[in-house]
Structure formats: structure tokens, C-alpha cells
Design an enzyme around this catalytic site. Sequence first.
Site, PDB file in Angstrom:
ATOM      1  N   GLU A  15     -52.162  37.150   0.614  1.00 53.27           N
ATOM      2  CA  GLU A  15     -51.630  36.448   1.793  1.00 53.27           C
ATOM      3  C   GLU A  15     -51.701  37.319   3.036  1.00 53.27           C
ATOM      4  O   GLU A  15     -51.497  36.842   4.145  1.00 53.27           O
ATOM      5  CB  GLU A  15     -50.166  36.061   1.548  1.00 53.27           C
ATOM      6  CG  GLU A  15     -50.018  34.847   0.686  1.00 53.27           C
ATOM      7  CD  GLU A  15     -48.565  34.440   0.512  1.00 53.27           C
ATOM      8  OE1 GLU A  15     -47.674  35.194   0.949  1.00 53.27           O
ATOM      9  OE2 GLU A  15     -48.342  33.378  -0.083  1.00 53.27           O
ATOM     10  N   GLN A  30     -57.701  33.869   6.389  1.00 59.54           N
ATOM     11  CA  GLN A  30     -58.790  33.867   5.406  1.00 59.54           C
ATOM     12  C   GLN A  30     -58.417  32.988   4.204  1.00 59.54           C
ATOM     13  O   GLN A  30     -59.224  32.195   3.718  1.00 59.54           O
ATOM     14  CB  GLN A  30     -59.060  35.294   4.945  1.00 59.54           C
ATOM     15  CG  GLN A  30     -59.927  35.397   3.702  1.00 59.54           C
ATOM     16  CD  GLN A  30     -60.278  36.826   3.349  1.00 59.54           C
ATOM     17  OE1 GLN A  30     -61.143  37.409   3.976  1.00 59.54           O
ATOM     18  NE2 GLN A  30     -59.619  37.406   2.366  1.00 59.54           N
ATOM     19  N   LEU A  46     -49.942  46.845   3.452  1.00 60.37           N
ATOM     20  CA  LEU A  46     -50.970  47.735   2.893  1.00 60.37           C
ATOM     21  C   LEU A  46     -52.343  47.156   3.202  1.00 60.37           C
ATOM     22  O   LEU A  46     -52.572  45.953   3.088  1.00 60.37           O
ATOM     23  CB  LEU A  46     -50.792  47.898   1.387  1.00 60.37           C
ATOM     24  CG  LEU A  46     -49.470  48.506   0.913  1.00 60.37           C
ATOM     25  CD1 LEU A  46     -49.563  48.880  -0.570  1.00 60.37           C
ATOM     26  CD2 LEU A  46     -49.067  49.727   1.725  1.00 60.37           C
ATOM     27  N   SER A  47     -53.256  48.028   3.613  1.00 62.59           N
ATOM     28  CA  SER A  47     -54.603  47.612   3.976  1.00 62.59           C
ATOM     29  C   SER A  47     -55.529  48.805   3.785  1.00 62.59           C
ATOM     30  O   SER A  47     -55.132  49.948   4.043  1.00 62.59           O
ATOM     31  CB  SER A  47     -54.636  47.191   5.454  1.00 62.59           C
ATOM     32  OG  SER A  47     -55.968  47.160   5.930  1.00 62.59           O
ATOM     33  N   SER A  48     -56.757  48.533   3.369  1.00 63.47           N
ATOM     34  CA  SER A  48     -57.728  49.623   3.225  1.00 63.47           C
ATOM     35  C   SER A  48     -57.934  50.323   4.563  1.00 63.47           C
ATOM     36  O   SER A  48     -58.217  51.520   4.620  1.00 63.47           O
ATOM     37  CB  SER A  48     -59.062  49.073   2.725  1.00 63.47           C
ATOM     38  OG  SER A  48     -58.844  48.327   1.547  1.00 63.47           O
ATOM     39  N   ARG A  49     -57.794  49.586   5.659  1.00 63.22           N
ATOM     40  CA  ARG A  49     -58.026  50.167   6.991  1.00 63.22           C
ATOM     41  C   ARG A  49     -56.885  51.077   7.443  1.00 63.22           C
ATOM     42  O   ARG A  49     -57.040  51.815   8.422  1.00 63.22           O
ATOM     43  CB  ARG A  49     -58.270  49.067   8.025  1.00 63.22           C
ATOM     44  CG  ARG A  49     -59.591  48.334   7.811  1.00 63.22           C
ATOM     45  CD  ARG A  49     -59.947  47.434   8.990  1.00 63.22           C
ATOM     46  NE  ARG A  49     -61.330  46.979   8.922  1.00 63.22           N
ATOM     47  CZ  ARG A  49     -61.720  45.794   8.447  1.00 63.22           C
ATOM     48  NH1 ARG A  49     -60.832  44.944   7.989  1.00 63.22           N
ATOM     49  NH2 ARG A  49     -62.998  45.460   8.437  1.00 63.22           N
ATOM     50  N   ALA A  66     -61.977  50.115  -1.837  1.00 63.04           N
ATOM     51  CA  ALA A  66     -60.946  50.958  -1.216  1.00 63.04           C
ATOM     52  C   ALA A  66     -59.583  50.418  -1.641  1.00 63.04           C
ATOM     53  O   ALA A  66     -58.708  50.142  -0.820  1.00 63.04           O
ATOM     54  CB  ALA A  66     -61.090  50.988   0.306  1.00 63.04           C
ATOM     55  N   LEU A  67     -59.427  50.268  -2.940  1.00 63.26           N
ATOM     56  CA  LEU A  67     -58.291  49.519  -3.484  1.00 63.26           C
ATOM     57  C   LEU A  67     -56.967  50.255  -3.278  1.00 63.26           C
ATOM     58  O   LEU A  67     -56.908  51.477  -3.277  1.00 63.26           O
ATOM     59  CB  LEU A  67     -58.518  49.264  -4.977  1.00 63.26           C
ATOM     60  CG  LEU A  67     -59.791  48.489  -5.304  1.00 63.26           C
ATOM     61  CD1 LEU A  67     -59.890  48.252  -6.806  1.00 63.26           C
ATOM     62  CD2 LEU A  67     -59.862  47.165  -4.553  1.00 63.26           C
ATOM     63  N   HIS A  74     -54.094  45.249  -3.724  1.00 61.51           N
ATOM     64  CA  HIS A  74     -55.152  44.672  -4.584  1.00 61.51           C
ATOM     65  C   HIS A  74     -54.696  44.645  -6.041  1.00 61.51           C
ATOM     66  O   HIS A  74     -54.935  43.682  -6.758  1.00 61.51           O
ATOM     67  CB  HIS A  74     -56.432  45.522  -4.508  1.00 61.51           C
ATOM     68  CG  HIS A  74     -57.059  45.585  -3.162  1.00 61.51           C
ATOM     69  ND1 HIS A  74     -57.052  46.723  -2.390  1.00 61.51           N
ATOM     70  CD2 HIS A  74     -57.747  44.659  -2.447  1.00 61.51           C
ATOM     71  CE1 HIS A  74     -57.693  46.499  -1.267  1.00 61.51           C
ATOM     72  NE2 HIS A  74     -58.127  45.257  -1.263  1.00 61.51           N
TER      73      HIS A  74
HETATM   74  O1  PAF Z   1     -60.401  40.066   1.759  1.00 61.16           O
HETATM   75  C1  PAF Z   1     -61.445  40.679   1.479  1.00 61.16           C
HETATM   76  O2  PAF Z   1     -61.427  41.773   0.947  1.00 61.16           O
HETATM   77  C2  PAF Z   1     -62.777  40.049   1.793  1.00 61.16           C
HETATM   78  O3  PAF Z   1     -62.730  39.329   2.977  1.00 61.16           O
HETATM   79  C3  PAF Z   1     -63.324  39.163   0.646  1.00 61.16           C
HETATM   80  C4  PAF Z   1     -62.405  37.980   0.364  1.00 61.16           C
HETATM   81  C5  PAF Z   1     -63.473  39.992  -0.613  1.00 61.16           C
HETATM   82  C6  PAF Z   1     -64.690  38.607   1.029  1.00 61.16           C
HETATM   83  O4  PAF Z   1     -65.606  39.623   1.291  1.00 61.16           O
END
Ligand code: PAF
Length: 282
Positions: free
Chosen positions: A150, A155, A186-189, A34-35, A39
Site C-alpha cells: 500500500e 500504483q 520503508l523504501s529502497s530509496r 533492494a529488499l 517487501h
Molecule cells: O513497486 C514496485 O516495486 C514496482 O513498481 C513493481 C510493482 C515491481 C513493478 O516494476
Amino acid sequence: MSLQIVRTVADLRAQVAAWKAAGERVGFVPTMGALHEGHLSLVRLARTRAQRVVASVFVNPTQFGPNEDFDAYPRDEARDAELLAGAGCDLLFAPTVAEMYPDGFATTVTVTGVSEPLDGQARPGHFAGVATVVSKLLNQSQAHVAVFGEKDYQQLQVIRRVVRDLDLPVEIVGGPTARAEDGLALSSRNAYLTDAERPIAGQLNQVMRHAIAELNAGARVDAVEAKAVAALEGAGFARIDYVEVRDAGDLSRLGPGPVDRPARILAAAVLGKTRLIDNMAV
Ligand code: PAF
């Protein structure tokens, strides 16, 4: 530019080994697909560090809780592949769940400390799922350098810890968060947001910027955190998981008074069906 797509670890390793044998540096950008522009900026950053760039698209089931959006998570491999090719990616690794977690799979990487607060509390088991799949992906890709956004700051710190603790031979690079004009990360969600929710979503970042200005002017951490939570509630967020100012490295708690070391403000809040996260340097 043509994009090669492989689905097995063996094919991935064969191509990476061939590039390495030719003396080329390999960069890696793990994603769940879902780029969006965020990304793609990571792919471009990887390109500045390596001659070849691999991206993975794998919606990792083990990092979703039982009531989370694993089934609903947006998936469109053809679109992702086109965007990756346009950003200069050489190879897309798109494994199946069975390739990643074959029958009998029994190993989990758990990280104490940095993975425990914030999303570690709000999403039990999430970081064990992330640490496990990222350990696998780094080992599978054998890349020289891996780039993570970031935007998922906790994570990123968890992954840095894993790489240090397990002596994984890869350099970890954090890429800056891409934002919409109103500051929304920006986020896929973000695709889940309704038209009515979208302007409210931007207020998450605006409230954080205001909090940073207050902290930089010497305000107390406890007061600023409380004010930010109240502002988000007032803006219409249904649930605030946290707004906290923490140590920028290990994410430990700061004292209640003014900020006394490099810090990060991190927030997670739910708007309708969408859980938004954001963070910024203080
Ligand atoms: O950030 C993400 O998209 C995911 O947590 C990752 C790092 C690809 C691991 O599934």
C-alpha cells in the site's frame, strides 16, 4: 528453506504449473529488489494466502523517466535471495531486460483516470511502464494471488484497474506499509538519504498524521493541504510534488470543504537527491 532461482518465463511457468498440478495455491510478490522489511512482510502475507510463494526482482527500465535513478537503483541479488529464503519464499524470478523486452517488443498498457493525477503528473510515463510490466509479470507467473504494498497506493489502484479491465484471473491484495519508528515509510530509496536528511525524512509522515487529525476534526481539505505543504517546506524539503486528499478508490479530487467520503492523503516530496512518497487512510 531453499530458494529456487529462475531467469526465464518458460522455467517460471513450468514450476508454477507443477505446483498447480499438485493442487497448490500460488502467491506472487513482484519487486524491484533492494529488499527491506516492507517487501518481506508482503512475502509473509502471500504465504498466508498460498502454499507456494514466488517473488520477482526486476528493475523495470520502462517505469523510470530519463532523469530518474534507473542506473543508481540499488541492486544486490545475493542479499535479496537470502532475505526471500528467510521469509519463506519458494522461487525467485529474476529475468534479464532481454527476457522481459525482447527485440520487437511493441505493446504498452496505459490506464486513464486513476493513473493521471499525482505521480502520473509528476512522473510522466511511469504508470504505463508499471501497468505494462505488471500485466506481463501476472501473466507470466499465473499466480492465484498477487500482493503489492500500500506504500505505492496509486500504483496499487492502477493495478487493480488493469486486472479488472483486462479480466486477469488473479486476486490483488494490498499489504500495509512498514514504517520506521518515526513513521518514515520503508523504501529502497531511503538508502539515498544522508545522516542529516534522515530525521527530516520522518517529518513527511508526521505532517501527514497531523493533517489527518485535523481532517478528522472537520477541517477543510484545501486548508489542510496548504498547511501540510508549508510545514514540509519549513522542514527542509526541497520540492513538494503534492500533498493531496483524494477519494480512496479512484483517487478523484474531493471538494475543498471537510472530507465527505472514504479518503486517502497522499504526498510526494524531494529531500536532497531522494524523492519520498507516502499515503495514509483518512
Ligand atoms: O513497486 C514496485 O516495486 C514496482 O513498481 C513493481 C510493482 C515491481 C513493478 O516494476
